[in-house]
Design a protein around this motif. Structure first.
Motif, PDB file in Angstrom:
ATOM      1  N   ASN A  58      23.865  40.970 120.097  1.00  0.00           N
ATOM      2  CA  ASN A  58      24.361  42.311 119.798  1.00  0.00           C
ATOM      3  C   ASN A  58      24.527  43.090 121.097  1.00  0.00           C
ATOM      4  N   ASP A  59      25.708  43.660 121.314  1.00  0.00           N
ATOM      5  CA  ASP A  59      25.985  44.423 122.530  1.00  0.00           C
ATOM      6  C   ASP A  59      25.578  43.605 123.757  1.00  0.00           C
ATOM      7  N   THR A  60      26.104  42.389 123.832  1.00  0.00           N
ATOM      8  CA  THR A  60      25.679  41.416 124.835  1.00  0.00           C
ATOM      9  C   THR A  60      26.897  40.808 125.535  1.00  0.00           C
ATOM     10  N   THR A  61      26.773  40.547 126.835  1.00  0.00           N
ATOM     11  CA  THR A  61      27.785  39.817 127.585  1.00  0.00           C
ATOM     12  C   THR A  61      27.224  38.458 127.978  1.00  0.00           C
ATOM     13  N   ALA A  85      27.839  37.272 116.892  1.00  0.00           N
ATOM     14  CA  ALA A  85      28.118  38.165 118.017  1.00  0.00           C
ATOM     15  C   ALA A  85      28.678  39.470 117.475  1.00  0.00           C
ATOM     16  N   LEU A  86      28.034  40.577 117.811  1.00  0.00           N
ATOM     17  CA  LEU A  86      28.470  41.897 117.377  1.00  0.00           C
ATOM     18  C   LEU A  86      28.656  42.774 118.607  1.00  0.00           C
ATOM     19  N   ILE A  87      29.879  43.253 118.789  1.00  0.00           N
ATOM     20  CA  ILE A  87      30.235  44.078 119.954  1.00  0.00           C
ATOM     21  C   ILE A  87      29.803  43.337 121.219  1.00  0.00           C
ATOM     22  N   ALA A  88      30.298  42.125 121.371  1.00  0.00           N
ATOM     23  CA  ALA A  88      29.873  41.263 122.476  1.00  0.00           C
ATOM     24  C   ALA A  88      31.080  40.753 123.263  1.00  0.00           C
ATOM     25  N   THR A  89      30.793  40.174 124.425  1.00  0.00           N
ATOM     26  CA  THR A  89      31.801  39.480 125.221  1.00  0.00           C
ATOM     27  C   THR A  89      31.276  38.093 125.561  1.00  0.00           C
ATOM     28  N   ILE A  90      32.093  37.087 125.307  1.00  0.00           N
ATOM     29  CA  ILE A  90      31.767  35.709 125.672  1.00  0.00           C
ATOM     30  C   ILE A  90      32.920  35.212 126.528  1.00  0.00           C
ATOM     31  N   GLU A  91      32.655  34.917 127.808  1.00  0.00           N
ATOM     32  CA  GLU A  91      33.756  34.576 128.706  1.00  0.00           C
ATOM     33  C   GLU A  91      33.337  33.546 129.745  1.00  0.00           C
ATOM     34  N   ILE A 119      32.096  39.788 115.368  1.00  0.00           N
ATOM     35  CA  ILE A 119      32.662  41.060 114.938  1.00  0.00           C
ATOM     36  C   ILE A 119      32.807  41.964 116.161  1.00  0.00           C
ATOM     37  N   LEU A 120      33.991  42.527 116.342  1.00  0.00           N
ATOM     38  CA  LEU A 120      34.249  43.417 117.490  1.00  0.00           C
ATOM     39  C   LEU A 120      33.848  42.749 118.799  1.00  0.00           C
ATOM     40  N   THR A 121      34.278  41.508 118.953  1.00  0.00           N
ATOM     41  CA  THR A 121      33.863  40.689 120.092  1.00  0.00           C
ATOM     42  C   THR A 121      35.086  40.133 120.811  1.00  0.00           C
ATOM     43  N   ASN A 122      34.995  40.032 122.139  1.00  0.00           N
ATOM     44  CA  ASN A 122      36.056  39.453 122.955  1.00  0.00           C
ATOM     45  C   ASN A 122      35.612  38.101 123.491  1.00  0.00           C
ATOM     46  N   LEU A 123      36.439  37.074 123.251  1.00  0.00           N
ATOM     47  CA  LEU A 123      36.196  35.743 123.788  1.00  0.00           C
ATOM     48  C   LEU A 123      37.321  35.407 124.746  1.00  0.00           C
ATOM     49  N   ARG A 124      36.975  35.034 125.987  1.00  0.00           N
ATOM     50  CA  ARG A 124      37.987  34.784 127.016  1.00  0.00           C
ATOM     51  C   ARG A 124      37.619  33.568 127.843  1.00  0.00           C
ATOM     52  N   ASN A 125      38.647  32.837 128.250  1.00  0.00           N
ATOM     53  CA  ASN A 125      38.474  31.715 129.183  1.00  0.00           C
ATOM     54  C   ASN A 125      37.448  30.708 128.653  1.00  0.00           C
ATOM     55  N   LEU A 126      37.834  30.055 127.575  1.00  0.00           N
ATOM     56  CA  LEU A 126      36.952  29.098 126.918  1.00  0.00           C
ATOM     57  C   LEU A 126      37.486  27.682 127.086  1.00  0.00           C
ATOM     58  N   ASP A 127      36.588  26.749 127.362  1.00  0.00           N
ATOM     59  CA  ASP A 127      36.914  25.326 127.378  1.00  0.00           C
ATOM     60  C   ASP A 127      35.948  24.670 126.397  1.00  0.00           C
ATOM     61  N   VAL A 128      36.475  24.266 125.239  1.00  0.00           N
ATOM     62  CA  VAL A 128      35.603  23.866 124.135  1.00  0.00           C
ATOM     63  C   VAL A 128      35.977  22.487 123.616  1.00  0.00           C
ATOM     64  N   THR A 129      34.984  21.632 123.520  1.00  0.00           N
ATOM     65  CA  THR A 129      35.117  20.354 122.832  1.00  0.00           C
ATOM     66  C   THR A 129      34.041  20.335 121.754  1.00  0.00           C
ATOM     67  N   SER A 130      34.451  20.292 120.507  1.00  0.00           N
ATOM     68  CA  SER A 130      33.452  20.443 119.456  1.00  0.00           C
ATOM     69  C   SER A 130      33.724  19.544 118.267  1.00  0.00           C
ATOM     70  N   THR A 131      32.630  19.142 117.635  1.00  0.00           N
ATOM     71  CA  THR A 131      32.660  18.511 116.326  1.00  0.00           C
ATOM     72  C   THR A 131      31.876  19.419 115.400  1.00  0.00           C
ATOM     73  N   VAL A 132      32.522  19.873 114.345  1.00  0.00           N
ATOM     74  CA  VAL A 132      31.922  20.853 113.441  1.00  0.00           C
ATOM     75  C   VAL A 132      31.935  20.292 112.030  1.00  0.00           C
ATOM     76  N   ARG A 133      30.769  20.323 111.395  1.00  0.00           N
ATOM     77  CA  ARG A 133      30.641  19.773 110.053  1.00  0.00           C
ATOM     78  C   ARG A 133      29.909  20.754 109.151  1.00  0.00           C
ATOM     79  N   THR A 134      30.474  21.003 107.974  1.00  0.00           N
ATOM     80  CA  THR A 134      29.842  21.918 107.034  1.00  0.00           C
ATOM     81  C   THR A 134      30.395  21.716 105.640  1.00  0.00           C
ATOM     82  N   ASP A 135      29.593  22.031 104.653  1.00  0.00           N
ATOM     83  CA  ASP A 135      30.076  22.155 103.277  1.00  0.00           C
ATOM     84  C   ASP A 135      30.165  23.621 102.889  1.00  0.00           C
ATOM     85  N   GLY A 136      30.066  24.493 103.861  1.00  0.00           N
ATOM     86  CA  GLY A 136      30.055  25.921 103.606  1.00  0.00           C
ATOM     87  C   GLY A 136      31.441  26.526 103.525  1.00  0.00           C
ATOM     88  N   THR A 137      31.513  27.835 103.699  1.00  0.00           N
ATOM     89  CA  THR A 137      32.733  28.582 103.451  1.00  0.00           C
ATOM     90  C   THR A 137      33.817  28.332 104.498  1.00  0.00           C
TER      91      THR A 137
END
Length: 199
Positions: A58-61, A85-91, A119-137
Motif C-alpha cells: 500500500n502506497d509503496t514503490t 498493490a494499492l496506490i503503488a508503483t512497480i518498475e 488498484i491505482l497502481t503503475n507498472l513500468r519496464n517489466l520483463d516477465v516469464t511466468s507460469t500461472v495456474r488457478t481454478d479461480g476467477t
C-alpha cells in the motif's frame, strides 16, 4: 525503506498457515520504498494472500528487483512478486515465477505472475516469464486484475492454466480506466478447462 544495495537473497523458504498476507515483507505502507535486491530460488507457501516479495503493498514503490520465485497459495489472491498493490508503483523488475492457487472454488480470486491484483497502481519496464495456474476467477501472466491502473513497456512470456472466467497472457481482468501501452506479450500456452454440469 529497504535498499538491498544489489545483494542477492538465495534459497529462502517462507511458509505460513495463517490467512494474513505472506511474503518476504508481509505488508508495506505509507511511502515505503523497496529497491535494488535480487531474490533467487525463492519459495513461498501460504493460504489466501501469498506473494514472493510483498503481501500487501500500500502506497509503496518497488523498483530494480530481480526475482525467481515459486509461489503457492491454497486460495484467494496470489502474486509472483506482490499479492495486492494499492496506490503503488512497480518498475524496472525482472520476474521469473511459477505461481499457483491450489483451491478449487470460484472464489479463489486473482492470480498473477507479478501481482495478484492492483488498484491505482503503475507498472513500468517489466520483463516477465511466468507460469500461472488457478481454478479461480482470473489469472494473467502479469496480473490477475488491474483496476484504474497502467502497465507500460512490458515483455511477457506466459503459460496460463485455469478454469476461471478470465485468463489472459498479460492481464486476466482489465477494469477501466486502466491503460496498457508498449506491451509485448508472447503467450506460450493458454489452456482453458471448463467443467459443465447439466441437471
Amino acid at each position: 525503506t529497504y535498499d538491498g544495495g544489489g545483494y542477492v537473497i538465495s534459497n529462502l523458504v517462507i511458509s505460513s498457515v495463517d490467512d494474513e498476507p505472506t511474503g518476504l515483507f508481509n505488508q508495506t505502507s505509507e511511502g515505503t520504498l523497496i529497491q535494488n535486491v535480487s531474490l533467487t530460488e525463492l519459495v513461498v507457501r501460504g493460504r489466501s494472500q501469498v506473494g514472493g516479495l510483498v503481501g500487501q503493498a500500500n502506497d509503496t514503490t518497488i523498483r530494480r528487483i530481480r526475482a525467481s520465485a515459486d509461489v503457492e497459495g491454497a486460495q484467494a489472491y496470489i502474486g509472483g512478486l506482490v499479492v495486492s498493490a494499492l496506490i503503488a508503483t512497480i518498475e524496472d523488475v525482472v520476474v521469473q515465477a511459477d505461481v499457483r492457487s491450489t483451491g478449487t472454488s470460484d472464489t479463489d480470486g486473482y492470480v498473477g505472475g507479478v501481482v495478484g491484483y492492483a488498484i491505482l497502481t503503475n507498472l513500468r519496464n517489466l520483463d516477465v516469464t511466468s507460469t500461472v495456474r488457478t481454478d479461480g476467477t482470473a489469472a494473467g501472466g502479469v496480473a490477475g486484475l488491474l483496476i484504474a491502473s497502467s502497465m507500460e513497456r512490458a515483455d511477457v512470456d506466459a503459460v496460463i492454466r485455469g478454469k476461471g472466467d478470465a485468463l489472459g497472457g498479460a492481464v486476466g481482468t482489465l477494469s477501466t480506466p486502466s491503460i496498457l501501452s508498449e506491451t509485448n506479450v508472447e503467450i506460450l500456452d493458454v489452456n482453458v478447462s471448463v467443467d459443465m454440469v447439466v441437471d
